[in-house]
Design a protein around this motif. Structure first.
Motif, PDB file in Angstrom:
ATOM      1  N   ASP A 129       0.862  -1.176   0.000  1.00 47.88           N
ATOM      2  CA  ASP A 129       0.000   0.000   0.000  1.00 47.88           C
ATOM      3  C   ASP A 129       0.902   1.230   0.000  1.00 47.88           C
ATOM      4  OD1 ASP A 129       1.050   0.048   2.567  1.00 47.88           O
ATOM      5  OD2 ASP A 129      -0.840  -0.446   3.559  1.00 47.88           O
ATOM      6  N   GLU A 174       1.887   3.110   2.376  1.00 49.31           N
ATOM      7  CA  GLU A 174       2.882   3.049   3.450  1.00 49.31           C
ATOM      8  C   GLU A 174       4.031   2.102   3.071  1.00 49.31           C
ATOM      9  OE1 GLU A 174       3.209   1.829   8.191  1.00 49.31           O
ATOM     10  OE2 GLU A 174       1.243   2.053   7.235  1.00 49.31           O
ATOM     11  N   ALA A 224       6.289   3.731   0.510  1.00 48.84           N
ATOM     12  CA  ALA A 224       7.179   4.700   1.143  1.00 48.84           C
ATOM     13  C   ALA A 224       8.308   3.999   1.890  1.00 48.84           C
ATOM     14  CB  ALA A 224       6.380   5.590   2.099  1.00 48.84           C
ATOM     15  N   GLU A 225       7.991   2.848   2.502  1.00 48.75           N
ATOM     16  CA  GLU A 225       9.001   2.084   3.235  1.00 48.75           C
ATOM     17  C   GLU A 225      10.076   1.560   2.280  1.00 48.75           C
ATOM     18  OE1 GLU A 225       9.058  -1.247   6.806  1.00 48.75           O
ATOM     19  OE2 GLU A 225       7.345  -1.144   5.439  1.00 48.75           O
TER      20      GLU A 225
END
Length: 270
Positions: A221, A223, A226-227
């Motif tokens: 997703d 998040e 971004a990780e």
């Protein structure tokens, strides 16, 4: 699904990338892949087929596996599917035997089967623990045991055990999976020492976060995107073809003096 994952290359493009290097030593070798019907396993099967190897794979997902066979039919190369629930060790041994009956003794084993289902530590019961241990570790142990006599008869072989960066990165939410995948390195090093004198090489191939259909559907997703951007040294996303390319190298004679080692393909995250 985030912007980077939307820009992933197509399956056909990924298949072209996997195995773009040619390894003559793999031609006509007998390969057995556990969990080869989909995801990383399917990319590994496709890559070895492109090398001209005789590839047998076992999986309980018959529909996905037959779809893979259909996609490989036009290559003119050989692939053989055995439907089996590899958590059943008797069925696993039967699948290896069926592959050996079809192609001959196995030269190369790719231990790919795993299940990273999330589970809370305090909720794990004994039966659930055993089930996760079986699919994530026990199958690798007994698949190696099943192919070893044939490798000894043939004067050597290569076993590649798939690990995971999940435990290295201290990912929460799957403690049994993490324990199993950390144990893969112990299995690799033990077998490498015991059977190296017979020219059997054993290595661990550890993927990072690979953008398989399952991962994209269940876990990737905004998040997660971004990780990956934050932790990977390299831009872009890891594909199953990237893992398959390393598996080819570790199975080939180009890696003939490499054993008891771990190779991490994670874009520099760990």
């Amino acid at each position: 699904m985030g912007e980077h994952s939307q820009q992933l290359m197509s399956g056909a493009e990924a298949a072209e990338l996997a195995g773009s290097a040619q390894y003559p030593s793999l031609r006509s070798k007998r390969v057995f892949v556990t969990g080869g019907g989909s995801g990383i396993g399917a990319d590994i099967v496709s890559a070895f087929v492109k090398q001209g190897a005789h590839v047998a794979f076992a999986d309980r997902d018959a529909a996905a596996s037959r779809s893979l066979l259909a996609a490989l039919e036009g290559t003119g190369k050989q692939a053989f599917f055995v439907e089996a629930d590899l958590a059943d060790i008797k069925a696993l041994r039967g699948a290896v035997q069926a592959a050996a009956d079809h192609f001959g003794d196995i030269d190369i084993l790719i231990n790919n089967t795993a299940n990273d289902a999330r589970h809370a530590f305090l909720d794990v019961e004994s039966d659930g623990f055993d089930a996760l241990m079986t699919i994530n570790l026990k199958t690798a142990f007994f698949a190696a045991q099943a192919v070893m006599p044939g490798m000894l008869r043939r004067g050597g072989g290569s076993i590649v055990n798939l690990g995971s960066t999940g435990w290295k990165n201290k990912v929460a939410g799957y403690p049994v999976y993490a324990a199993c995948k950390s144990a893969v390195n112990g299995l690799t090093r033990s077998l490498a020492r015991e059977y190296g004198k017979h020219n059997v090489r054993v290595n661990t191939l550890t993927p990072g976060w690979v953008m398989t259909p399952k991962q994209l559907a269940q876990w990737v997703d905004a998040e997660g995107e971004a990780e990956m951007d934050r932790n990977q040294c390299l831009p872009g996303r890891i594909l199953g073809s990237d893992i398959a390319s390393m598996a080819l190298f570790l199975a080939s004679t180009e890696s003939r003096m490499i054993t008891a080692q771990e190779f991490v393909v994670d874009a520099g995250w760990t």
